[in-house]
Design a protein around this motif. Structure first.
Motif, PDB file in Angstrom:
ATOM      1  N   ALA A  73       0.692  -1.232   0.041  1.00 16.08           N
ATOM      2  CA  ALA A  73       0.016  -0.067   0.086  1.00 16.08           C
ATOM      3  C   ALA A  73       0.946   1.502   0.198  1.00 16.08           C
ATOM      4  CB  ALA A  73      -0.945  -0.085   1.414  1.00 16.08           C
ATOM      5  N   ARG A  74       1.877   1.312   0.642  1.00 12.91           N
ATOM      6  CA  ARG A  74       2.873   2.317   0.814  1.00 12.91           C
ATOM      7  C   ARG A  74       3.570   2.586  -0.541  1.00 12.91           C
ATOM      8  NH1 ARG A  74       4.750   0.115   5.406  1.00 12.91           N
ATOM      9  NH2 ARG A  74       6.905  -0.443   4.612  1.00 12.91           N
ATOM     10  N   THR A  75       3.936   1.544  -1.136  1.00 17.15           N
ATOM     11  CA  THR A  75       4.517   1.540  -2.479  1.00 17.15           C
ATOM     12  C   THR A  75       3.354   2.235  -3.748  1.00 17.15           C
ATOM     13  OG1 THR A  75       5.853  -0.281  -2.244  1.00 17.15           O
ATOM     14  CG2 THR A  75       5.584   0.164  -4.581  1.00 17.15           C
ATOM     15  N   LEU A  76       2.217   1.694  -3.284  1.00 17.67           N
ATOM     16  CA  LEU A  76       1.082   2.294  -4.255  1.00 17.67           C
ATOM     17  C   LEU A  76       0.876   3.745  -4.196  1.00 17.67           C
ATOM     18  CD1 LEU A  76      -0.524   1.020  -6.686  1.00 17.67           C
ATOM     19  CD2 LEU A  76      -2.345   0.512  -4.713  1.00 17.67           C
ATOM     20  N   THR A  77       0.955   4.242  -3.223  1.00 19.86           N
ATOM     21  CA  THR A  77       0.536   5.670  -2.697  1.00 19.86           C
ATOM     22  C   THR A  77       1.577   6.791  -2.709  1.00 19.86           C
ATOM     23  OG1 THR A  77      -0.020   5.169  -0.353  1.00 19.86           O
ATOM     24  CG2 THR A  77      -1.686   4.756  -2.042  1.00 19.86           C
ATOM     25  N   ALA A  78       2.767   6.245  -2.526  1.00 19.34           N
ATOM     26  CA  ALA A  78       3.799   7.014  -2.065  1.00 19.34           C
ATOM     27  C   ALA A  78       4.097   8.176  -3.239  1.00 19.34           C
ATOM     28  CB  ALA A  78       5.315   6.113  -2.323  1.00 19.34           C
ATOM     29  N   ARG A  79       4.453   9.513  -2.727  1.00 22.07           N
ATOM     30  CA  ARG A  79       4.720  10.482  -3.741  1.00 22.07           C
ATOM     31  C   ARG A  79       5.806  10.467  -4.505  1.00 22.07           C
ATOM     32  NH1 ARG A  79       4.347  16.143  -0.001  1.00 22.07           N
ATOM     33  NH2 ARG A  79       2.310  15.956   0.670  1.00 22.07           N
ATOM     34  N   LYS A  80       6.848   9.543  -4.080  1.00 22.92           N
ATOM     35  CA  LYS A  80       7.808   9.357  -4.950  1.00 22.92           C
ATOM     36  C   LYS A  80       7.614   7.712  -5.607  1.00 22.92           C
ATOM     37  CE  LYS A  80      12.921   8.840  -5.680  1.00 22.92           C
ATOM     38  NZ  LYS A  80      14.125   8.805  -4.920  1.00 22.92           N
ATOM     39  N   ARG A  81       6.972   7.792  -6.986  1.00 19.35           N
ATOM     40  CA  ARG A  81       6.481   6.540  -7.259  1.00 19.35           C
ATOM     41  C   ARG A  81       7.513   5.458  -7.866  1.00 19.35           C
ATOM     42  NH1 ARG A  81       0.963   6.983  -7.988  1.00 19.35           N
ATOM     43  NH2 ARG A  81      -0.009   8.366  -6.357  1.00 19.35           N
ATOM     44  N   ARG A  82       7.539   4.404  -7.640  1.00 17.87           N
ATOM     45  CA  ARG A  82       8.338   3.410  -8.215  1.00 17.87           C
ATOM     46  C   ARG A  82       7.737   3.109  -9.798  1.00 17.87           C
ATOM     47  NH1 ARG A  82      10.226  -1.451  -4.647  1.00 17.87           N
ATOM     48  NH2 ARG A  82      11.574  -1.624  -6.312  1.00 17.87           N
ATOM     49  N   GLY A  83       8.351   2.435 -10.496  1.00 16.04           N
ATOM     50  CA  GLY A  83       7.975   2.394 -11.909  1.00 16.04           C
ATOM     51  C   GLY A  83       6.576   1.658 -12.117  1.00 16.04           C
ATOM     52  N   GLN A  84       5.985   1.654 -13.240  1.00 17.04           N
ATOM     53  CA  GLN A  84       4.756   1.283 -13.517  1.00 17.04           C
ATOM     54  C   GLN A  84       4.429  -0.165 -13.255  1.00 17.04           C
ATOM     55  OE1 GLN A  84       3.914   2.642 -17.502  1.00 17.04           O
ATOM     56  NE2 GLN A  84       3.643   4.609 -17.101  1.00 17.04           N
TER      57      GLN A  84
END
Length: 634
Positions: free
Chosen positions: A331-342
């Motif tokens: 969930a953190r990965t999904l909503t973080a401001r600094k997004r990871r790749g698609q």
């Protein structure tokens, strides 16, 4: 001859896609079944470039998602549970067993051992054509039995498969490796482990100085499927140890191999009720989560994206401490401001839908549905947004139902099919336990009547079918007749009727199927609908087409349709076709594929554990390339 799908993403002439791997649609486009894996129309037929860029270009359409995820929903009531509840532990695979009442069309063990296996063994001995070889190998793997030959000498399946590991054709070798895993016999472990780890035994089996990386990747998938089927603690531990050591091996730093290892680890868990199985699954999930969290740079993200899916498959839906830690991480990965790749975002969205429970079941899980809602509302990646909708449908619950219904009411044209499918998935959970959600069913049915585009009409047909609201069947039959001229729309309406399990629709589906010989997609989808209803009466007219047609697309669709029927009355005619030297090699290969489908030991295709909830757009060739990837082989 993997039964494969013709990737409408690749608009290439059927001449260059002439593979006898079955044929099944994997997404929007030409509307033809993709006929790909390993069967060419001749030795000089060009191999299409079905690489990762092509697959990823247009992968996340609702049709493509459906084709990868549909099989558990289509299981006929008389051949298994009344319908799988999304996310439940019985969602994937089960042995094909006899129906509660005597069924004269039900396959018997004698049919497999005394009729089908000897016929396939005779064909693979007689015909060295790669299409025939590949078709027979997969078919024998599906059946997974030794056979009794006419001269009284027994057939050793492991030995037959292993002799093909030295063939001079790479596709035949890969198919043989994979078939060892599909067969699901403990005796194959040493060979598969040797191939995966490139040991002296593995090199001896392939008669090479080194085992090729692609061969090792297929061995990884084979090991995961083997451990899953057998469910033996010691064997599963051995498989995991081999897979994990390969993943950590710096000399095995290959995308295809590492993705295969991660995918194989993800399908290890076969019995969630067994404590030993749970311990291994939780250890593997913990290890994979740590591997996922390493910063390996942006180029590795498409590979790491397979870890959330594997972790979610291992854990299943739940509320344990480990479940909570994993869900919080995704969930953190999904909503973080600094997004990871698609690819990472897409996989986290899928994984949350596999792990979280409705807020009504556990209020502390509400935040994970909220993360998916935020992803849909504010996300920049369209695929992640649409997959978040699917996950909300998979999680279910009253709050998510209300939220998705509101999103559906104001959705844009490109999102409407996804909100419709999400609502259908919500309602499917109620239908699976005998309490159809009439409110959602009626809402979707009214939308279907008013749909102004074929795209939306097709999605709504599937969504209505998922609701299981039987009163919708007459409307779908009327629309099927009205839109019969549009093969794609009519095909999805046929599948919708199958999902409704409306026995009265069988005659209409059979009638349309028989006059659709030149429209293989519609013919195949009618067969899918009939199979879901449990009607096995379609074999005879289909077998005539298998003998008469020279169209690869038709042969692929017919073979797939006959296999779905599971009608033992088709066995004799299929065996005759494998022996008919007047039939093209491709025709004999598809007859072999159909025999493997009829004799399949499993209720669902062997690759369903790898296919359902997969992130298929990560560019991993041996996973899916529209041709020879493990998701392309039926």
């Amino acid at each position: 001859m993997h039964a494969s799908k013709l990737s409408p993403l690749l608009v290439i002439s059927l001449a260059s896609l002439a593979h006898a791997h079955g044929g099944q649609y994997r997404g929007p486009g030409a509307g033809l079944p993709v006929v790909v894996p390993g069967i060419s129309s001749g030795p000089s037929a060009p191999r299409p470039n079905t690489g990762s860029r092509d697959v990823a270009t247009n992968a996340f359409t609702w049709q493509t998602w459906w084709e990868f995820n549909k099989e558990p929903f289509l299981l006929a009531k008389d051949r298994g549970p009344g319908g799988p509840v999304t996310g439940s532990d019985d969602f994937y695979l089960g042995p094909r067993s006899a129906a509660p009442t005597v069924d004269v069309l039900q396959l018997t063990e004698a049919d497999r051992v005394e009729r089908i296996v000897p016929a396939l063994a005779a064909l693979i001995d007689r015909d060295g054509n790669r299409d025939v070889q590949s078709a027979c190998l997969v078919a024998l793997g599906k059946i997974g039995r030794d056979g009794a030959l006419k001269d009284g000498v027994g057939l050793d399946l492991d030995a037959l498969l292993q002799t093909r590991l030295r063939r001079d054709n790479q596709e035949v070798r890969e198919t043989a490796v994979l078939s060892l895993g599909i067969a699901g016999r403990a005796s194959a472990f040493n060979a598969l482990a040797g191939l995966l780890l490139d040991t002296p035994l593995g090199r001896k089996l392939v008669d090479r100085a080194k085992v090729r990386t692609r061969t090792r990747a297929y061995a990884a998938y084979g090991l995961g499927l083997l451990a899953r089927r057998l469910g033996r603690r010691e064997l599963s531990q051995q498989v995991y140890d081999a897979l994990w050591s390969c993943l950590l091996d710096e000399d095995a730093d290959d995308r295809d191999l590492q993705a295969a290892v991660v995918g194989a680890i993800g399908v290890l868990r076969s019995d969630p009720g067994r404590s030993s199985d749970k311990r291994l699954a939780w250890r593997a999930a913990d290890d994979l989560l740590a591997w996922f969290e390493r910063d390996r740079g942006p180029t590795a993200e498409a590979l790491q994206a397979h870890a959330p899916i594997a972790v979610a498959r291992l854990l299943g839906r739940g509320t344990s401490t480990l479940h909570r830690r994993v869900k919080e991480r995704f969930a953190r990965t999904l909503t973080a401001r600094k997004r990871r790749g698609q690819p990472i975002l897409q996989s986290c969205a899928i994984a949350l839908g596999m792990l979280a429970v409705p807020a009504e079941v556990d209020p502390s899980d509400a935040s994970f549905s909220e993360a998916l809602q935020t992803c849909f509302a504010k996300g920049k990646d369209r695929a992640s947004r649409h997959l978040a909708l699917i996950s909300l449908g998979r999680i279910g619950g009253a709050a998510n139902r209300e939220w998705v219904a509101r999103a559906h009411a104001r959705a844009s044209a490109d999102t409407l099919p996804w909100t419709a499918i999400a609502l259908g998935l919500q309602a499917q959970q109620a239908a699976a336990v005998g309490r159809p959600d009439v409110v959602v069913g009626d809402l979707l049915l009214e939308d279907l009547k008013d749909a102004s585009t074929d795209e939306l009409r097709s999605a709504l047909a599937i969504a209505v079918g998922l609701t299981g609201v039987g009163d919708a069947a007459p409307t779908l039959v009327a629309l099927l007749r009205k839109y019969e001229g549009d093969a794609r729309t009519a095909g999805y309406l046929a599948v919708g009727l199958g999902l409704l399990r409306d026995a009265k629709a069988a005659s209409t589906l059979s009638e349309i199927m028989q006059r659709s010989a030149r429209r293989p997609f519609l013919m195949q989808q009618c067969a899918v609908g009939l199979g879901a209803i449990g009607d096995r009466s379609a074999s005879e007219p289909l077998l005539a087409l298998l003998e008469e047609s020279e169209s690869v697309a038709v042969l692929a669709s017919v073979a797939s349709a006959v296999a779905r029927g599971g009608d033992r009355r088709a066995i004799d005619r299929l065996i005759e076709l494998t022996q008919d030297r007047g039939l093209t090699k491709l025709g004999r290969a598809f007859a072999a594929a159909a025999l493997g489908g009829v004799g399949d030991k499993d209720l669902l295709p062997w690759n369903v554990p790898l296919s359902v909830d997969v992130n298929y757009a990560t560019g991993i060739d041996t996973l899916t390339n529209g041709s020879t990837g493990v998701l392309d082989i039926l």
